[in-house]
Write a protein that holds these residues in place. Sequence first.
Motif, PDB file in Angstrom:
ATOM      1  N   GLY A 124       0.793  -1.224   0.000  1.00 20.66           N
ATOM      2  CA  GLY A 124       0.000   0.000   0.000  1.00 20.66           C
ATOM      3  C   GLY A 124       0.822   1.269   0.000  1.00 20.66           C
ATOM      4  N   VAL A 125       2.144   1.125  -0.146  1.00 24.48           N
ATOM      5  CA  VAL A 125       3.041   2.286  -0.162  1.00 24.48           C
ATOM      6  C   VAL A 125       3.687   2.395  -1.536  1.00 24.48           C
ATOM      7  N   LYS A 126       3.639   3.576  -2.087  1.00 23.56           N
ATOM      8  CA  LYS A 126       4.297   3.852  -3.366  1.00 23.56           C
ATOM      9  C   LYS A 126       5.105   5.133  -3.209  1.00 23.56           C
ATOM     10  N   GLY A 134      10.297  18.096  -9.825  1.00 28.71           N
ATOM     11  CA  GLY A 134       8.858  18.210  -9.989  1.00 28.71           C
ATOM     12  C   GLY A 134       8.182  18.186  -8.637  1.00 28.71           C
ATOM     13  N   PRO A 135       6.922  18.564  -8.568  1.00 25.81           N
ATOM     14  CA  PRO A 135       6.232  18.630  -7.272  1.00 25.81           C
ATOM     15  C   PRO A 135       6.071  17.272  -6.600  1.00 25.81           C
ATOM     16  N   ASP A 136       6.087  16.185  -7.373  1.00 28.98           N
ATOM     17  CA  ASP A 136       5.898  14.857  -6.795  1.00 28.98           C
ATOM     18  C   ASP A 136       7.205  14.090  -6.619  1.00 28.98           C
ATOM     19  N   ARG A 137       8.322  14.754  -6.788  1.00 28.28           N
ATOM     20  CA  ARG A 137       9.598  14.076  -6.586  1.00 28.28           C
ATOM     21  C   ARG A 137       9.726  13.627  -5.127  1.00 28.28           C
ATOM     22  N   GLU A 145      -3.679   8.558   0.085  1.00 24.96           N
ATOM     23  CA  GLU A 145      -3.125   9.836   0.527  1.00 24.96           C
ATOM     24  C   GLU A 145      -1.723  10.044  -0.046  1.00 24.96           C
ATOM     25  N   ARG A 146      -1.426  11.292  -0.385  1.00 20.13           N
ATOM     26  CA  ARG A 146      -0.119  11.635  -0.931  1.00 20.13           C
ATOM     27  C   ARG A 146       0.565  12.645  -0.012  1.00 20.13           C
ATOM     28  N   TYR A 156       8.888  13.653   5.138  1.00 21.61           N
ATOM     29  CA  TYR A 156       8.224  12.487   5.710  1.00 21.61           C
ATOM     30  C   TYR A 156       9.138  11.268   5.701  1.00 21.61           C
ATOM     31  N   VAL A 157       8.861  10.380   6.648  1.00 22.42           N
ATOM     32  CA  VAL A 157       9.631   9.144   6.764  1.00 22.42           C
ATOM     33  C   VAL A 157       8.725   8.071   7.356  1.00 22.42           C
TER      34      VAL A 157
END
Length: 248
Positions: A124-126, A134-137, A145-146, A156-157
């Motif tokens: 469940g983790v990507k 980029g903003p999603d790097r 949830e992102r 985050y960790v």
Amino acid sequence: MTDDVRNIVLGVIAAGISASLGWLTRSHLWRRRLRRKQAFLGLPGNSECLLVVNRDPGTDGAVHRNDVFALLELSALVKDCSAHAQIVSHDGARQGFGERTEFCVGGPGSNRRMAAHLQSLLPGVKINVDPEPGPDRSAFQVGSERYRLEAGSAEYVLLARLTGGQDARPVFLFCGQRAITNQAASRYLARHHERLMRKYRNSSFVLLLKVVNSQAYGPDVVELVGDVTRTAQAPLPTPVPTSHRAAG
């Protein structure tokens, strides 16, 4: 022997007995606390564990200094349990899961072992490992949830303790968006292992932590975002295909 001398002797004997009982009680409590800590960390006395470290992709195979600090935090825990640690590179760890306790440090982009653990144990983790800006790097996706990286401000960790069975040794994951978050997670475990031990005992858990303003406070200010164990261990939700009606 006079009454005064007798009272002094009896007082000395009573003080000695009280001190001995106090020492025995403290020793018993210390040994019990140590056994619980060893069970939680999967580190019985004289056992061996693995410290699996990543490589800084921006250098020629060197380990990032914050990951070195993370290893030092973990080495202290291992030493407290009278166990022994073997440090191996992420591409040199060839053992199965659960044979020895493992502490795996680094994100999947720089740690193949971590990438394998995430794929096998936390479907469940990507994590976005695209090196392009980029903003999603380096963004985390946990379930639906992102969590985006804001370097130096909000990072985050994932701190996880995972087991494959009752008799299997645990693997601890310190999977952060930056090296300083790996250090923050290892320090969080070192500081809060007793509370985590009381809450989870020998069960698996996955915690999402947020490192706040690391550019000013380093790895010291950490917030618990939440326990994401169930979400992380369940498969990612399948995106619903969007249908587009042709304009007519």
